[in-house]
Enzyme design. Structure first.
Site, PDB file in Angstrom:
ATOM      1  N   MET A   2      58.729  56.292  51.985  1.00  0.00           N
ATOM      2  CA  MET A   2      58.122  55.470  53.039  1.00  0.00           C
ATOM      3  C   MET A   2      56.728  55.984  53.399  1.00  0.00           C
ATOM      4  O   MET A   2      56.411  56.204  54.567  1.00  0.00           O
ATOM      5  CB  MET A   2      59.028  55.442  54.264  1.00  0.00           C
ATOM      6  CG  MET A   2      60.387  54.815  54.007  1.00  0.00           C
ATOM      7  SD  MET A   2      60.289  53.059  53.548  1.00  0.00           S
ATOM      8  CE  MET A   2      59.904  52.331  55.129  1.00  0.00           C
ATOM      9  N   HIS A  42      52.830  59.707  55.257  1.00  0.00           N
ATOM     10  CA  HIS A  42      54.077  59.045  55.651  1.00  0.00           C
ATOM     11  C   HIS A  42      53.809  57.998  56.719  1.00  0.00           C
ATOM     12  O   HIS A  42      53.027  58.217  57.652  1.00  0.00           O
ATOM     13  CB  HIS A  42      55.082  60.068  56.160  1.00  0.00           C
ATOM     14  CG  HIS A  42      56.490  59.604  56.047  1.00  0.00           C
ATOM     15  ND1 HIS A  42      57.069  58.761  56.969  1.00  0.00           N
ATOM     16  CD2 HIS A  42      57.436  59.826  55.095  1.00  0.00           C
ATOM     17  CE1 HIS A  42      58.320  58.505  56.603  1.00  0.00           C
ATOM     18  NE2 HIS A  42      58.564  59.143  55.476  1.00  0.00           N
ATOM     19  N   HIS A  43      54.484  56.857  56.578  1.00  0.00           N
ATOM     20  CA  HIS A  43      54.276  55.745  57.500  1.00  0.00           C
ATOM     21  C   HIS A  43      54.748  56.081  58.919  1.00  0.00           C
ATOM     22  O   HIS A  43      54.375  55.403  59.886  1.00  0.00           O
ATOM     23  CB  HIS A  43      55.014  54.506  56.993  1.00  0.00           C
ATOM     24  CG  HIS A  43      54.329  53.213  57.318  1.00  0.00           C
ATOM     25  ND1 HIS A  43      53.560  53.047  58.442  1.00  0.00           N
ATOM     26  CD2 HIS A  43      54.305  52.016  56.670  1.00  0.00           C
ATOM     27  CE1 HIS A  43      53.089  51.816  58.480  1.00  0.00           C
ATOM     28  NE2 HIS A  43      53.517  51.172  57.419  1.00  0.00           N
ATOM     29  N   SER A  44      55.563  57.111  59.074  1.00  0.00           N
ATOM     30  CA  SER A  44      56.014  57.500  60.405  1.00  0.00           C
ATOM     31  C   SER A  44      54.863  58.008  61.263  1.00  0.00           C
ATOM     32  O   SER A  44      54.953  57.998  62.494  1.00  0.00           O
ATOM     33  CB  SER A  44      57.088  58.589  60.314  1.00  0.00           C
ATOM     34  OG  SER A  44      56.573  59.746  59.673  1.00  0.00           O
ATOM     35  N   ASN A  75      52.369  53.875  64.834  1.00  0.00           N
ATOM     36  CA  ASN A  75      52.595  52.508  64.361  1.00  0.00           C
ATOM     37  C   ASN A  75      52.709  51.546  65.527  1.00  0.00           C
ATOM     38  O   ASN A  75      53.482  51.781  66.457  1.00  0.00           O
ATOM     39  CB  ASN A  75      53.877  52.458  63.522  1.00  0.00           C
ATOM     40  CG  ASN A  75      53.703  53.116  62.176  1.00  0.00           C
ATOM     41  OD1 ASN A  75      53.183  52.516  61.249  1.00  0.00           O
ATOM     42  ND2 ASN A  75      54.122  54.370  62.063  1.00  0.00           N
TER      43      ASN A  75
END
Length: 506
Positions: free
Chosen positions: A21, A138-140, A316
């Site tokens: 991810m 990482h998209h987190s 995000n």
């Protein structure tokens, strides 16, 4: 110590060995003539002096006991730049196709969660003389918009490498060391949950108003009998709606941005409508040639930003809408209108629901359950058997508006590399750069879409643009647009041969 939001943490909980991810970027850099020295070492030294400018580069995860709550970000005082920044060289001839295949492989591997969640690769050996930079995070910790904000602090706006002030020493009241103590972590989890529930309670009046306004918008969008409905059902099944492996394919194209804006205005849409119509036509052609195009229209999952103007926080703030790709309409003009109407209707609802969609909803005790369900979904036949909500992910990310420079070199291209997932094996992300180009990144599971097929789909996207250029103008007396040629680069990479195209089934 900084708690992840529920949305940020979801990218950790949904990650499986087959579905890394992280998001990435592939940059092409034109080096100044006669440049001397080792670019890799110069680049690494520059990043070392700017680590403190972007928190994503210096923070790592600390998980809560038994995954009872979301993890937290803590500062890492021992960052190994030789691990995070690596040097690679392409074999001859150093073509763009070789570079894309290498990026696909690099994008396949998981990031090490014991370290800050990012890696950079300096890739040399291109026949064009350019240097490529591949970056993944990482998209987190970062979404498309905040990634752009990070680029602004890491890169320069002139060939001169700017000097930045050194980091200030932080005096900590508690020395957490490598990990946090159990008592501190439990206390932090309880405090964060209490804060989330309090914020959720305060949001309820605004949420009620937002839901009511969104309901009014939906009621106004009702179509007359016989017209194409704006309300979408489940998506039809396609080869893209299956469980995936961790292996990736990647292809890219560049198109001139000003010409696309002018074309969108002439034919009664936006750049986003142009992109969606290109994807619609290319996907329909790709599936039809394999006798796998469903009678029902394909549906795209489209991320939409919830970020307010001027918000540069590294987290995000995004939601998702579904857009009708109208692949069941043969006429491009009618298909274009249907796509534009569906896209605008979805965005109108999101505008009203923005206060609700951005809420940080607590899920205390649930992270372990989400991770287990994600693993079950990928390793079973559920992705193939359940009706898909969408067939493809299509994302349009506003990129830097100005020319950027990296260690004295001019950044010529800025391609996005994104995330496919179980049940959504294809992701097409576009990103503008410097107001002059729109860069497409096609990322997929290699088992679903091979490298040759990714190049084939890229060719179909260009052909679809030619279809749109032939549409009549919606403006009285407006002249047809000139053909939108592929965006020129200062030093074009070596030409590649596209994958063979299969003939349409009789």
């Amino acid at each position: 110590m900084d708690h992840l939001s529920t949305l940020d943490a979801s990218f950790l909980h949904l990650e499986t060995p087959e579905t890394p991810m992280h998001v990435g970027s592939l940059l092409l850099v034109d080096l100044p003539p006669g440049r001397k020295g080792d670019y890799y070492e110069d680049f690494k030294a520059m990043i070392a002096g700017r680590l403190h400018l972007a928190s994503i580069l210096t923070r790592k995860l600390a998980s809560m006991p038994f995954d009872l709550a979301e993890p937290v970000w803590i500062e890492d005082d021992d960052i190994d730049l030789d691990y995070h920044i690596r040097s690679l060289v392409l074999r001859r001839p150093g073509s763009m196709a070789q570079l894309e295949a290498l990026v696909a492989r690099l994008h396949s591997s998981l990031l090490d969660r014991s370290r800050p969640l990012w890696e950079m690769y300096v890739i040399e050996g291109l026949a064009s003389g350019q240097v490529a930079l591949y970056f993944k995070a990482h998209h987190s910790g970062v979404d498309g918009k905040s990634a752009t904000e990070m680029m602004k602090v890491l890169y320069d706006t002139s060939p001169e490498v700017r000097q930045v002030p050194p980091p200030r020493r932080h005096r900590r009241q508690k020395n957490y060391g490598y990990q946090l103590g159990v008592a501190e972590m439990i206390q932090a989890a309880l405090s964060n949950s209490a804060r989330q529930y309090r914020a959720l309670a305060e949001l309820l009046p605004a949420a009620a108003r937002a839901i009511g306004a969104a309901g009014n918008v939906v009621s106004r969008q009702r179509t007359k009998p016989g017209e194409r409905p704006l309300a979408l059902g489940m998506a039809p099944r396609t080869p893209f709606n299956v469980s995936i492996t961790n292996q990736r394919s990647f292809a890219s194209i560049s198109l001139p941005f000003p010409e696309l804006k002018a074309l969108g205005k002439r034919v009664g849409g936006t750049v986003n409508t142009i992109v969606m119509a290109m994807c619609s036509s290319a996907l329909a052609r790709f599936l039809k040639e394999r006798d796998e195009l469903p009678r029902e229209p394909l549906i795209a999952a489209v991320p939409v930003s919830l970020r307010t103007e001027g918000d540069g926080s590294m987290n995000n703030q995004v939601s998702m809408v579904r857009v009708d790709l109208a692949t069941d309409i043969a006429d491009m003009a009618e298909r274009f209108k249907a796509i534009h109407a569906s896209s605008e209707a979805a965005k109108a609802v999101v505008r009203e629901l923005k206060p609700v969609l951005g809420a940080d909803v607590p899920i205390t005790g649930a992270p372990w359950l989400i991770s287990s369900m994600a693993s079950l979904y990928g390793r079973s036949t559920l992705a193939r058997d359940l009706p898909p909500t969408a067939n493809v992910t299509i994302s349009n990310v506003p990129g830097p508006a100005h020319q950027l420079y990296i260690c004295g070199g001019a950044m010529a291209s800025f391609y996005p590399v994104s995330i496919p997932y179980h049940g959504a094996a294809l992701n097409i992300t576009v990103q503008s750069y410097a107001g002059r180009v729109l860069e497409f990144g096609i990322t997929s599971c290699r088992r679903v879409l091979s490298q040759d097929e990714a190049h084939e789909l890229a060719g179909y996207l260009k052909d679809a643009l030619k279809e749109i250029e032939r549409l009549p103008s919606v403006q009285a007396g407006a002249a047809p647009s000139a053909p939108v040629a592929a965006a020129p680069t200062k030093k074009a990479p070596a030409a590649r041969k596209s994958g063979s195209r299969r003939k349409a089934a009789a």
